[in-house]
Design a protein around this motif. Structure first.
Motif, PDB file in Angstrom:
ATOM      1  N   ILE A  53       0.805  -1.088   0.307  1.00 27.37           N
ATOM      2  CA  ILE A  53       0.069   0.051  -0.503  1.00 27.37           C
ATOM      3  C   ILE A  53       0.530   0.567   0.083  1.00 27.37           C
ATOM      4  O   ILE A  53       0.671   1.974  -0.475  1.00 27.37           O
ATOM      5  N   ALA A  54       1.447   1.344   0.968  1.00 25.67           N
ATOM      6  CA  ALA A  54       2.839   2.563   0.591  1.00 25.67           C
ATOM      7  C   ALA A  54       3.149   3.007  -1.086  1.00 25.67           C
ATOM      8  O   ALA A  54       3.536   3.753  -0.833  1.00 25.67           O
ATOM      9  N   VAL A  55       4.205   1.390  -1.225  1.00 27.19           N
ATOM     10  CA  VAL A  55       4.110   1.220  -2.682  1.00 27.19           C
ATOM     11  C   VAL A  55       3.517   1.752  -3.672  1.00 27.19           C
ATOM     12  O   VAL A  55       4.205   3.399  -4.785  1.00 27.19           O
ATOM     13  N   PHE A  56       1.828   1.701  -2.767  1.00 31.59           N
ATOM     14  CA  PHE A  56       1.637   2.091  -4.079  1.00 31.59           C
ATOM     15  C   PHE A  56       1.019   3.832  -4.555  1.00 31.59           C
ATOM     16  O   PHE A  56       1.318   4.275  -5.463  1.00 31.59           O
ATOM     17  N   PHE A  57       1.211   3.737  -3.227  1.00 30.23           N
ATOM     18  CA  PHE A  57       0.780   6.253  -3.055  1.00 30.23           C
ATOM     19  C   PHE A  57       1.725   6.739  -3.077  1.00 30.23           C
ATOM     20  O   PHE A  57       2.017   7.576  -3.881  1.00 30.23           O
ATOM     21  N   LEU A  58       3.204   5.879  -3.096  1.00 31.36           N
ATOM     22  CA  LEU A  58       4.607   7.128  -3.726  1.00 31.36           C
ATOM     23  C   LEU A  58       4.529   6.904  -4.683  1.00 31.36           C
ATOM     24  O   LEU A  58       5.491   8.366  -5.484  1.00 31.36           O
ATOM     25  N   ALA A  59       4.391   5.944  -5.622  1.00 29.65           N
ATOM     26  CA  ALA A  59       4.301   5.779  -7.092  1.00 29.65           C
ATOM     27  C   ALA A  59       2.909   6.814  -7.966  1.00 29.65           C
ATOM     28  O   ALA A  59       3.418   7.414  -8.507  1.00 29.65           O
ATOM     29  N   ILE A  60       1.731   6.918  -6.891  1.00 31.14           N
ATOM     30  CA  ILE A  60       0.549   7.813  -7.537  1.00 31.14           C
ATOM     31  C   ILE A  60       1.697   9.074  -7.317  1.00 31.14           C
ATOM     32  O   ILE A  60       1.686   9.622  -7.966  1.00 31.14           O
ATOM     33  N   GLY A  61       2.058   9.735  -6.155  1.00 29.87           N
ATOM     34  CA  GLY A  61       2.805  10.585  -5.572  1.00 29.87           C
ATOM     35  C   GLY A  61       3.960  10.796  -7.051  1.00 29.87           C
ATOM     36  O   GLY A  61       3.842  11.955  -7.626  1.00 29.87           O
ATOM     37  N   ILE A  62       4.746  10.202  -7.195  1.00 28.05           N
ATOM     38  CA  ILE A  62       6.261  10.501  -8.468  1.00 28.05           C
ATOM     39  C   ILE A  62       5.056  10.261  -9.597  1.00 28.05           C
ATOM     40  O   ILE A  62       5.235  11.128 -10.482  1.00 28.05           O
ATOM     41  N   LEU A  63       4.222   9.905  -9.972  1.00 37.07           N
ATOM     42  CA  LEU A  63       3.480   9.507 -11.408  1.00 37.07           C
ATOM     43  C   LEU A  63       2.991  10.844 -11.849  1.00 37.07           C
ATOM     44  O   LEU A  63       3.032  11.768 -12.966  1.00 37.07           O
ATOM     45  N   LEU A  64       2.477  11.478 -10.045  1.00 35.92           N
ATOM     46  CA  LEU A  64       1.800  13.205 -10.779  1.00 35.92           C
ATOM     47  C   LEU A  64       2.470  14.135 -10.686  1.00 35.92           C
ATOM     48  O   LEU A  64       2.000  15.243 -11.453  1.00 35.92           O
ATOM     49  N   GLY A  65       3.715  14.031 -10.063  1.00 39.84           N
ATOM     50  CA  GLY A  65       4.176  14.904  -9.797  1.00 39.84           C
ATOM     51  C   GLY A  65       5.016  15.445 -10.261  1.00 39.84           C
ATOM     52  O   GLY A  65       5.508  15.967 -10.745  1.00 39.84           O
ATOM     53  N   SER A  66       5.855  14.182 -11.185  1.00 37.97           N
ATOM     54  CA  SER A  66       6.695  14.235 -11.800  1.00 37.97           C
ATOM     55  C   SER A  66       6.666  13.650 -13.045  1.00 37.97           C
ATOM     56  O   SER A  66       7.673  13.093 -13.926  1.00 37.97           O
TER      57      SER A  66
END
Length: 226
Positions: free
Chosen positions: A5-18
């Motif tokens: 779950i932590a990996v999923f939300f970290l990836a969401i941040g990377i994808l939408l932010g950068s």
């Protein structure tokens, strides 16, 4: 599964932010979508024999994994399938928005610099504005070689060339972030993500400011107060 779950939300941040960053390839976009798919896959499948979960469960430190595995997967299969299609949609949608890779013309926001000018004001003889580079190559700066100040008749009343910009006083630049706008040998350099407030002494009333990059690109902004 908690870590997935932590990996999923970290990836969401990377994808939408950068997710749009990538000078020669889709760097951060690939990292983001892979994190989404990988995190969700781990959440469904659980941990294997080389995991800490297996070690703790085998030695009866915790018994949570068996409780999860006893649940009927068929019961949750529609949710898993639905979320898989959601990840597919996010993958295609972000690729199209950031890169135009699904249909239409391909584009790369990391190729050309884009500078945003805001908060242009003049108080008495002091002119100030915020400048931020929001697009362009992540390993290369935008090189400002000229700043022109225009009056209401669109006449240039003050112009700073590359030599003057390279010798700006540090008190004229107030950086907001770790990435800094700084004067270099032949220009004023704006790294990706850098934001700073610039101030100048100009006696005449101005109407707009025009920034010129070494590539020939220009950005302008009209004054927000009179």
């Amino acid at each position: 599964r908690i870590m997935s779950i932590a990996v999923f939300f970290l990836a969401i941040g990377i994808l939408l932010g950068s997710g749009w960053i990538g000078t020669t390839c889709l760097d951060e976009w690939q990292i983001g979508v892979l994190g989404l798919a990988g995190g969700f896959t781990l959440f469904q499948a659980g941990s294997g024999k080389i995991s800490l979960d297996y070690f703790f469960n085998k030695n009866q430190f915790i018994q949570q994994e068996n409780n999860w595995n006893s649940i009927s997967i068929k019961k949750y299969r529609p949710y898993f399938v639905g979320f898989s299609f959601f990840i597919l949609f996010v993958t295609l949608f972000t690729n199209q928005v950031f890169h135009g890779g699904v249909y239409g013309t391909l584009h790369n926001k990391s190729v050309k610099p884009k500078v945003e000018i805001s908060n242009l004001k003049q108080y008495q003889n002091k002119v100030s504005f915020d400048v931020m580079r929001i697009e362009g190559a992540d390993v290369y700066g935008s090189f400002l070689i000229q700043i022109d100040f225009h009056n209401h008749q669109n006449e240039i009343i003050e112009s700073l060339d590359m030599q003057e910009l390279s010798n700006l006083d540090k008190q004229q630049i107030s950086n907001y972030y770790v990435s800094k706008v700084t004067p270099h040998k032949h220009s004023l350099v704006l790294p990706l993500g850098a934001k700073a407030n610039l101030n100048f002494d100009i006696s005449d009333k101005i109407h707009k400011v025009v920034l010129t990059d070494i590539s020939g690109l220009q950005w302008e902004q009209t004054i927000t107060n009179l």
